[in-house]
Enzyme design. Structure first.
Site, PDB file in Angstrom:
ATOM      1  N   CYS A   1      43.868  48.284  36.637  1.00  0.00           N
ATOM      2  CA  CYS A   1      43.101  47.022  37.228  1.00  0.00           C
ATOM      3  C   CYS A   1      43.996  46.129  38.742  1.00  0.00           C
ATOM      4  CB  CYS A   1      42.928  45.616  36.406  1.00  0.00           C
ATOM      5  SG  CYS A   1      42.428  43.992  37.150  1.00  0.00           S
TER       6      CYS A   1
ATOM      7  N   CYS B   1      43.816  42.911  39.877  1.00  0.00           N
ATOM      8  CA  CYS B   1      44.776  42.103  39.134  1.00  0.00           C
ATOM      9  C   CYS B   1      46.247  42.457  39.451  1.00  0.00           C
ATOM     10  CB  CYS B   1      44.680  42.484  37.992  1.00  0.00           C
ATOM     11  SG  CYS B   1      43.702  42.272  36.903  1.00  0.00           S
ATOM     12  N   ASP B   2      46.343  43.750  39.565  1.00  0.00           N
ATOM     13  CA  ASP B   2      48.347  43.777  39.916  1.00  0.00           C
ATOM     14  C   ASP B   2      48.037  44.635  41.264  1.00  0.00           C
ATOM     15  OD1 ASP B   2      48.789  43.055  37.406  1.00  0.00           O
ATOM     16  OD2 ASP B   2      47.894  44.964  37.090  1.00  0.00           O
TER      17      ASP B   2
END
Ligand code: NDP
Length: 309
Positions: A133, A136-137
């Site tokens: 993701c 997200c990261d």
């Protein structure tokens, strides 16, 4: 516990089904599953869910849906459905704490999970450079080099997103072309800091304390196989998703990719009284609003089914 409707999964499909069934006076319980709130809790701002002109963060949106479901009378229960017997009604589900839920109808809204290549190194470096993701990261890899595996829309979207944060983004594509829509491909082509490596497969990762690079095999047909190592701190998978149906143990008809097959006109599955909504039954659109819409349809199908019993 005995309810009229068991809802499995807590993404937009599950919560919408919970809101609609509750408002229709249908007793229900929603079992949240492994990742309460579903995939949206791992994204940043969502700008394409109608009703939020400034956008809304994924976690906040899911918190709102959960609260709305509770406010209209839904029972939201933490836990995971380990197994379910769909051979007779009432259906009986067994949760991870060994408690059971009996239900006259079921809405399956368990979503889909990101696919991995299956390399032992993906497990070895989980949380240490391997991610599925980018939104997200990606933040953790500002001004670093990263790789994105895949050549579809998701891979192009993630590579473009990462190119705003990172120094260099490699796309590792196993064929000699991208599968993504033309517009997505153009966005990739427009970025100077994205390098697409075609005909490439990752065979391993390396690094002392986390990912420092990936070993690639470039295959342009025998005997033109070469190897190449790229130095990256982040290794992002974007090779598609797998629907979460293992707990069903083959009791419902699924397609060749494992998505639950529903009736063309409704959310009915191959077992009467069992309905499917959201990504678990949607190989195509995979959007939050589409999942919410199908959760609504599933709830209306449940109501119709229960009224005809
Ligand atoms: P796709 O299935 O479309 O693409 C997967 C990509 O990963 C393909 O390039 C595929 O290669 C590659 N791949 C699969 N398995 C492997 C493997 N083992 N090793 C290396 N590469 C692999 O998945 P997406 O997640 O990209 O998209 C899913 C759906 O969501 C699509 O319908 C897409 O259009 C939609 N979507 C739409 C977006 C938008 O419109 N904004 C954004 C994101 C997704 P190959 O081509 O060789 O099979």
């Amino acid at each position: 516990m005995k309810v009229q409707c068991l809802i499995i999964g807590s993404g937009p499909a599950g919560y919408t089904a919970a809101i609609y069934t509750s408002r229709a006076g249908i007793s229900n319980v929603l079992v949240e599953g492994h990742q309460p709130g579903g995939q949206l809790t791992t994204t940043t701002t969502i700008e394409n869910f109608p009703g939020f002109p400034e956008g809304i963060d994924g976690f906040g949106l899911m918190q709102n849906m959960r609260q709305q479901a509770i406010n209209v009378g839904a029972t939201v229960q933490s836990g995971v459905v380990k197994s379910i017997d769909l051979s007779k009604r009432p259906f009986v589900a067994v949760l991870d704490d060994e408690s059971t839920v009996e239900a006259d109808s079921v809405v399956i809204a368990t979503g889909a999970s990101a696919k991995y290549l299956g390399l032992p190194d993906e497990k070895k470096y989980a949380g240490q450079g391997v991610s599925a993701c980018a939104t997200c990261d990606g933040f953790f890899y500002r001004k670093r080099n990263v790789a994105v595996v895949g050549g579809g829309d998701t891979a192009c979207e993630e590579a473009t997103y990462l190119s705003n944060l990172c120094r260099k983004v490699y796309m590792i594509v196993r064929k000699d072309h991208l599968r993504a829509q033309a517009a997505m491909q153009q966005r990739v082509a427009d970025r100077d800091n994205i390098e697409v490596i075609y005909n490439a497969n990752t065979v391993g990762l390396f690094g002392e304390d986390g990912v420092e690079g990936a070993h690639l095999v470039i295959n342009r047909g025998e005997p033109n196989e070469t190897t190449r190592d790229i130095a990256v701190d982040g290794f992002f998978l974007a090779i598609g998703h797998r629907p979460n149906t293992a707990f069903l143990d083959g009791q419902l008809t699924v397609d060749e990719q494992g998505y639950i097959v529903t009736d063309k006109e409704s959310t009915a599955t191959s077992v009467e009284g069992v309905f499917a909504a959201g990504d678990v039954a949607d190989p195509h659109y995979r959007q939050a609003i589409a999942a919410a819409g199908s959760g609504c349809r599933a709830a209306l199908d449940v109501e119709h089914f229960l009224n005809n019993q």
